[in-house]
Scaffold this active site. Structure first.
Site, PDB file in Angstrom:
ATOM      1  N   SER A  15       0.839  -1.199   0.000  1.00 51.60           N
ATOM      2  CA  SER A  15       0.000   0.000   0.000  1.00 51.60           C
ATOM      3  C   SER A  15       0.873   1.247   0.000  1.00 51.60           C
ATOM      4  CB  SER A  15      -0.915   0.020   1.240  1.00 51.60           C
ATOM      5  OG  SER A  15      -0.142   0.077   2.429  1.00 51.60           O
ATOM      6  N   ASP A  57       7.737 -10.389   7.863  1.00 50.95           N
ATOM      7  CA  ASP A  57       7.898  -9.336   8.858  1.00 50.95           C
ATOM      8  C   ASP A  57       9.352  -8.888   8.807  1.00 50.95           C
ATOM      9  OD1 ASP A  57       8.304  -7.836  11.205  1.00 50.95           O
ATOM     10  OD2 ASP A  57       6.845  -9.010  12.339  1.00 50.95           O
ATOM     11  N   VAL A  58       9.594  -7.602   8.583  1.00 54.05           N
ATOM     12  CA  VAL A  58      10.970  -7.129   8.415  1.00 54.05           C
ATOM     13  C   VAL A  58      11.785  -7.242   9.701  1.00 54.05           C
ATOM     14  CG1 VAL A  58      10.447  -5.593   6.497  1.00 54.05           C
ATOM     15  CG2 VAL A  58      10.320  -4.720   8.862  1.00 54.05           C
ATOM     16  N   TYR A 160       9.107   7.412  16.973  1.00 52.52           N
ATOM     17  CA  TYR A 160       9.097   7.537  15.520  1.00 52.52           C
ATOM     18  C   TYR A 160      10.265   8.395  15.044  1.00 52.52           C
ATOM     19  CZ  TYR A 160       7.210   8.279  10.819  1.00 52.52           C
ATOM     20  OH  TYR A 160       7.048   8.322   9.452  1.00 52.52           O
ATOM     21  N   LYS A 164      13.391   7.092  12.704  1.00 54.76           N
ATOM     22  CA  LYS A 164      13.648   7.691  11.396  1.00 54.76           C
ATOM     23  C   LYS A 164      14.952   8.478  11.388  1.00 54.76           C
ATOM     24  CE  LYS A 164       9.997   6.105   9.307  1.00 54.76           C
ATOM     25  NZ  LYS A 164      10.128   5.110   8.208  1.00 54.76           N
ATOM     26  N   THR A 195      -1.055   8.679   2.559  1.00 57.09           N
ATOM     27  CA  THR A 195      -0.863   7.269   2.875  1.00 57.09           C
ATOM     28  C   THR A 195      -2.148   6.707   3.478  1.00 57.09           C
ATOM     29  OG1 THR A 195      -0.057   7.780   5.101  1.00 57.09           O
ATOM     30  CG2 THR A 195       1.584   7.683   3.321  1.00 57.09           C
TER      31      THR A 195
END
Length: 254
Positions: A15, A57-58, A160, A164, A195
């Site tokens: 997605s 799953d990463v 987050y 990042k 998104t």
């Protein structure tokens, strides 16, 4: 670097930014492997682009290794794009002024940062074993996804922003290490993008977010992210850099 008949792997490809990137790479002739969680619409996207879906799953190194192997079996692995990630908000203190759960912070970092690193490591190993592209001399390109939160983290984003920021910080040292294998590494730091997460907001809220962007005053489009991925792939001198894709926005504290 030619990507026609070469393999490309896109995590989070079911997605949003990942799906748009998968479509753009397939349009360029790449043999695309989409990696996303079981239960995602990854199989539908793969069918649409004529690619392969690998549920994984990463954060699971074995699953990542198998996904990379699947991609590399379809052709020389030339492009890897890491779009998998989560953006769950989590403050340092809860409403009672007590330390919030550390588990959520760890989960965000594990998916966004450790997951990205895991894919990079396994993909780089596969790329290093391929013959260089006959025209460019490149073996491959890895594109990671950070966020403007790496630089302008807002309240409720310590996990987050940290994750990042880590993706941004590791871009240069990894690019320097993989240079001897003729593998380039770059990172995109998107701003407020259209998104699935934002699509769930009321239209008025989406419009309000878009108006915070200096120009163009709207949300970024997944197709614009995908176009930047292709620009990175095609520009052989672009390496070790993080590029903001944000309409010049600088995020406010909240």
């Amino acid at each position: 670097m030619r990507i026609s008949a070469a393999a490309a792997l896109v995590t989070g490809g079911a997605s949003g930014l990942g799906a748009a990137t998968a479509e753009r790479l397939a349009d360029g002739g790449a043999l695309v492997t989409i990696v996303d969680l079981p239960g995602s619409p990854g199989a539908d996207v793969a069918a649409r682009v004529g690619g392969t879906f690998v549920p994984a799953d990463v954060t699971d190194a074995r699953q990542v290794r198998d996904a990379v192997a699947t991609a590399a079996a379809s052709g020389p692995l030339r492009v890897v794009v890491n779009c998998a990630g989560i953006g769950t908000p989590a403050k340092v203190l809860d409403r009672d002024g007590e330390p919030a759960s550390i588990d959520l912070f760890e989960r965000i970092v594990r998916v966004n940062l450790v997951g990205t690193y895991t894919v990079v490591a396994h993909a780089a190993a596969a790329m290093a074993r391929t013959d260089p592209d006959a025209e460019s001399g490149d073996r491959g390109v890895i594109v990671n996804t950070a966020s403007v939160a790496a630089f302008d983290g807002q309240i409720g984003q310590p996990g987050y922003a940290a994750s990042k920021g880590g993706v941004h910080a590791m871009t240069l040292p990894i690019a320097r290490e993989l240079a001897r294998h003729a593998i380039r590494v770059a990172t995109i730091a998107p701003g407020i993008m259209e998104t699935p997460m934002l699509a769930g907001l009321p239209q008025a809220a989406q419009d309000s977010l878009g108006q915070q962007v200096p120009y163009p005053a709207r949300l970024g489009r997944p197709e614009e992210y995908a176009a930047l991925v292709m620009a990175i792939v095609e520009n052989g001198y672009l390496n070790g850099e993080t590029i903001r894709l944000d309409g010049a926005i600088r995020m406010a504290p909240r």
